[in-house]
Motif scaffolding. Structure first.
Motif, PDB file in Angstrom:
ATOM      1  N   LEU A   1       0.856  -1.191   0.000  1.00 18.42           N
ATOM      2  CA  LEU A   1       0.000   0.000   0.000  1.00 18.42           C
ATOM      3  C   LEU A   1       0.888   1.237   0.000  1.00 18.42           C
ATOM      4  O   LEU A   1       1.993   1.222   0.526  1.00 18.42           O
ATOM      5  N   ALA A   2       0.368   2.292  -0.564  1.00 15.40           N
ATOM      6  CA  ALA A   2       1.090   3.558  -0.562  1.00 15.40           C
ATOM      7  C   ALA A   2       1.181   4.095   0.862  1.00 15.40           C
ATOM      8  O   ALA A   2       0.302   3.841   1.692  1.00 15.40           O
ATOM      9  N   PRO A   3       2.218   4.845   1.159  1.00 14.59           N
ATOM     10  CA  PRO A   3       2.385   5.384   2.514  1.00 14.59           C
ATOM     11  C   PRO A   3       1.230   6.297   2.944  1.00 14.59           C
ATOM     12  O   PRO A   3       0.997   6.464   4.140  1.00 14.59           O
ATOM     13  N   GLU A   4       0.506   6.868   1.970  1.00  8.45           N
ATOM     14  CA  GLU A   4      -0.587   7.795   2.310  1.00  8.45           C
ATOM     15  C   GLU A   4      -1.859   7.096   2.792  1.00  8.45           C
ATOM     16  O   GLU A   4      -2.800   7.759   3.225  1.00  8.45           O
ATOM     17  N   VAL A   5      -1.913   5.770   2.692  1.00 14.18           N
ATOM     18  CA  VAL A   5      -3.119   5.057   3.113  1.00 14.18           C
ATOM     19  C   VAL A   5      -3.306   5.271   4.608  1.00 14.18           C
ATOM     20  O   VAL A   5      -2.386   5.050   5.401  1.00 14.18           O
ATOM     21  N   PRO A   6      -4.507   5.719   5.010  1.00 13.88           N
ATOM     22  CA  PRO A   6      -4.751   5.969   6.438  1.00 13.88           C
ATOM     23  C   PRO A   6      -4.560   4.703   7.287  1.00 13.88           C
ATOM     24  O   PRO A   6      -4.852   3.594   6.846  1.00 13.88           O
ATOM     25  N   ALA A   7      -4.084   4.892   8.491  1.00 18.02           N
ATOM     26  CA  ALA A   7      -3.838   3.767   9.399  1.00 18.02           C
ATOM     27  C   ALA A   7      -5.104   2.945   9.631  1.00 18.02           C
ATOM     28  O   ALA A   7      -5.039   1.720   9.737  1.00 18.02           O
TER      29      ALA A   7
END
Length: 121
Positions: A51-57
């Motif tokens: 997943l991209a780092p911007e995906v919310p936790a």
């Protein structure tokens, strides 16, 4: 017993061949152990989903829970067995730790590994 396996690549022994040593356990010199770690990481990671780092936790937590549930699903496991698929799931936390380990490898170690294995830049 048609072949003799000399060494395993990975951080954990395969259950069927626990008597075969891991390459990482055969290397004692710290710089060489770092090179073996670089070589071992792709095998340890296996087939993963990224997943991209911007995906919310919160989204990552849901996806990890869904993945973990799938790896326990009897119908999924039966279908995988029917197709002779080997299922060896790793948790999101385990994969994350391996990725952090890979990202922390010093550049000189990566360069030496590339040189030894003939990897092109």
């Amino acid at each position: 017993k048609k072949i003799n396996i000399l060494v395993q690549i990975g951080f954990k022994s395969e259950p069927e061949i626990t008597q075969v040593p891991l390459l990482i356990d055969l290397v004692e010199n710290p710089p060489e152990k770092q090179i073996v770690t670089v070589v071992t990481l792709p095998t340890a990671l296996g087939y993963t989903n990224w997943l991209a780092p911007e995906v919310p936790a919160s989204r990552m937590k849901l996806l990890r829970a869904a993945y973990d549930a799938t790896m326990q699903d009897k119908a999924f496991l039966a279908e995988a067995a029917k197709h002779a698929m080997m299922i060896r799931p790793q948790s999101g936390a385990e994969i994350e730790a391996l990725i952090k380990q890979a990202a922390a490898v010093p550049k000189p170690v990566l360069e030496r590994t590339a040189q030894l294995l003939g990897w092109q830049k």
